[in-house]
Design a protein around this motif. Structure first.
Motif, PDB file in Angstrom:
ATOM      1  N   ARG A   1       0.809  -1.214   0.000  1.00  0.00           N
ATOM      2  CA  ARG A   1       0.000   0.000   0.000  1.00  0.00           C
ATOM      3  C   ARG A   1       0.841   1.263   0.000  1.00  0.00           C
ATOM      4  N   ARG A   2       2.005   1.212   0.670  1.00  0.00           N
ATOM      5  CA  ARG A   2       2.838   2.420   0.736  1.00  0.00           C
ATOM      6  C   ARG A   2       4.196   2.052   1.310  1.00  0.00           C
ATOM      7  N   THR A   3       5.132   2.964   1.145  1.00  0.00           N
ATOM      8  CA  THR A   3       6.434   2.853   1.799  1.00  0.00           C
ATOM      9  C   THR A   3       6.703   4.137   2.559  1.00  0.00           C
ATOM     10  N   VAL A   4       7.473   4.022   3.622  1.00  0.00           N
ATOM     11  CA  VAL A   4       7.885   5.190   4.397  1.00  0.00           C
ATOM     12  C   VAL A   4       9.391   5.106   4.586  1.00  0.00           C
ATOM     13  N   SER A   5      10.009   6.270   4.789  1.00  0.00           N
ATOM     14  CA  SER A   5      11.453   6.311   4.961  1.00  0.00           C
ATOM     15  C   SER A   5      11.822   7.464   5.864  1.00  0.00           C
ATOM     16  N   SER A   6      12.657   7.172   6.848  1.00  0.00           N
ATOM     17  CA  SER A   6      13.112   8.206   7.762  1.00  0.00           C
ATOM     18  C   SER A   6      14.120   9.106   7.063  1.00  0.00           C
ATOM     19  N   SER A   7      14.107  10.368   7.437  1.00  0.00           N
ATOM     20  CA  SER A   7      15.068  11.311   6.869  1.00  0.00           C
ATOM     21  C   SER A   7      16.494  10.986   7.286  1.00  0.00           C
ATOM     22  N   ASN A   8      16.637  10.135   8.334  1.00  0.00           N
ATOM     23  CA  ASN A   8      17.971   9.740   8.776  1.00  0.00           C
ATOM     24  C   ASN A   8      18.623   8.753   7.816  1.00  0.00           C
ATOM     25  N   GLY A   9      17.800   8.060   7.015  1.00  0.00           N
ATOM     26  CA  GLY A   9      18.332   7.048   6.119  1.00  0.00           C
ATOM     27  C   GLY A   9      18.833   5.840   6.895  1.00  0.00           C
ATOM     28  N   GLY A  10      19.588   4.982   6.226  1.00  0.00           N
ATOM     29  CA  GLY A  10      20.178   3.819   6.878  1.00  0.00           C
ATOM     30  C   GLY A  10      19.290   2.593   6.823  1.00  0.00           C
ATOM     31  N   ALA A  11      19.924   1.420   6.938  1.00  0.00           N
ATOM     32  CA  ALA A  11      19.210   0.147   6.899  1.00  0.00           C
ATOM     33  C   ALA A  11      18.266   0.013   8.082  1.00  0.00           C
ATOM     34  N   VAL A  12      17.056  -0.472   7.825  1.00  0.00           N
ATOM     35  CA  VAL A  12      16.033  -0.602   8.873  1.00  0.00           C
ATOM     36  C   VAL A  12      16.145  -1.998   9.486  1.00  0.00           C
ATOM     37  N   ARG A  13      16.779  -2.081  10.654  1.00  0.00           N
ATOM     38  CA  ARG A  13      17.034  -3.371  11.295  1.00  0.00           C
ATOM     39  C   ARG A  13      16.011  -3.727  12.363  1.00  0.00           C
ATOM     40  N   GLY A  14      15.050  -2.868  12.584  1.00  0.00           N
ATOM     41  CA  GLY A  14      13.979  -3.163  13.527  1.00  0.00           C
ATOM     42  C   GLY A  14      12.758  -2.364  13.151  1.00  0.00           C
ATOM     43  N   VAL A  15      11.578  -2.917  13.398  1.00  0.00           N
ATOM     44  CA  VAL A  15      10.342  -2.219  13.088  1.00  0.00           C
ATOM     45  C   VAL A  15       9.284  -2.635  14.095  1.00  0.00           C
ATOM     46  N   SER A  16       8.424  -1.682  14.498  1.00  0.00           N
ATOM     47  CA  SER A  16       7.425  -1.975  15.523  1.00  0.00           C
ATOM     48  C   SER A  16       6.167  -1.142  15.299  1.00  0.00           C
TER      49      SER A  16
END
Length: 364
Positions: free
Chosen positions: A266-281
């Protein structure tokens, strides 16, 4: 008594309400300096009364979120290598599983502070998933092998009208299942046995180094479907408590949100900090989502929170971190808008566990 579930926050009010909460820091006496005590995993128990942290220096600690001093915490000792993952049994609030590079999965009773089962699963165990009913545990090794663990709870017979004390559960490793491609994080579906469906089909979701997520049938380990989720490795995964969305974090700095009714992104989101996303909650209501990135610089500008339904950035948690700090783990409280996270230390910023909302026992 578990903290009560509060009213749901509207997206428009979230930043104002959540931004007013204080952040509590928890200092572990095992932290001797920068890089000596990096928390790799954090987990709430089902009632939200306890939170566990597992660290690369072998420290496994259980905290009371409303008492930040270490003297109110409990250290569980036994692993002889770094702890990669901690996870409470979803069906038993005092039962904790941990896995380590020492090749073991250990089950702990946090009330008695004892290890009730030690399971050899092979070298470099680094991930765990617990089924929603607490009857199955799956460990993952860095050689891309999944090891199921059965959990059997013996019945307690009634003798002359008196119920005997419950017997401890029996944990048993089953046949390993090697995977053909790099396999990273896993999580189970939310299916729980009921009177209408006493043996529901369990699904295990497994992220891969090829940018896909495999939907696996348990216990057959047959791949039912493959989601082509990211252009690079998929590293982390979480199912919303509502079951509506599956969130996948990738090395491309994106979190993709998949509708579980039709398996469309449905969508993607991305933090302005960038970097690999190693955890999600996900938050307890499934409406807000946050990711973790342990790379240097990801923690300096705060932790960005997104609205799952629209993908909008609704708030950024100020961590006070420097340009060298990262966020190694994140976890929302199971029934309140409290956010726990672990920050890596450098010479200007102390690391360790922090919880937004727990200070003073208040919060949303």
């Amino acid at each position: 008594m578990a903290p009560p579930r509060r009213n749901l926050l509207a997206k428009e009010r979230f930043s104002f309400a959540f931004g007013s909460l204080r952040t509590q820091s928890y200092h572990d006496p095992a932290a001797k300096g920068p890089g000596t005590h990096t928390i790799r995993s954090i987990a709430w128990n089902p009632t939200g009364q306890l939170i566990a942290t597992g660290s690369q220096d072998r420290t496994l600690r259980i905290w009371n979120p409303e008492r930040s001093q270490a003297r109110y915490s409990t250290e569980l000792r036994g692993h002889n290598a770094g702890i990669e993952k901690v996870l409470f049994n979803p069906a038993r609030d005092s039962e904790l599983a941990s896995c380590s590079g020492d090749g073991t999965v250990r089950i702990w009773d946090v009330r008695s502070k004892t290890c009730v089962s030690r399971l050899d699963v092979g070298p470099d165990a680094f991930t765990l998933s617990w089924s929603a009913d607490g009857k199955v545990l799956v460990a993952g090794r860095k050689d891309d092998t999944l090891i199921p663990i059965s959990v059997e709870s013996p019945s307690s017979p009634t003798i002359t009208g008196t119920i005997n004390p419950p017997k401890p559960a029996i944990y048993k490793t089953l046949d390993p299942h090697p995977q053909s491609i790099q396999t990273n994080a896993t999580t189970f579906s939310n299916h729980i046995p009921s009177a209408d469906d006493p043996n529901p089909t369990r699904h295990l979701f497994a992220t891969t180094g090829e940018g896909t997520v495999k939907i696996i049938s348990y216990p057959s380990f047959e791949t039912l479907y493959t989601l082509h989720a990211h252009t690079s490795a998929c590293l982390s995964i979480a199912l919303a408590p509502t079951g509506r969305y599956l969130a996948i974090g990738g090395s491309d700095a994106l979190i993709s949100l998949w509708d579980t009714t039709d398996w469309i992104c449905r969508r993607t989101v991305s933090s302005s900090n960038g970097g690999a996303v190693r955890g999600v909650s996900f938050s307890f209501d499934g409406r807000f989502i946050v990711g973790a990135c342990d790379e240097q610089g990801c923690g300096g500008n705060g932790i960005e929170i997104f609205h799952a339904e629209t993908g909008e950035s609704v708030h950024t948690v100020a961590t006070g971190g420097s340009s060298n700090t990262g966020i190694s783990a994140v976890a929302w409280h199971p029934s309140r808008y409290w956010l726990a996270y672990a920050i890596t230390a450098d010479y200007s910023t102390p690391g360790g566990l922090r919880i937004v909302g727990a200070a003073g026992g208040g919060g949303l």
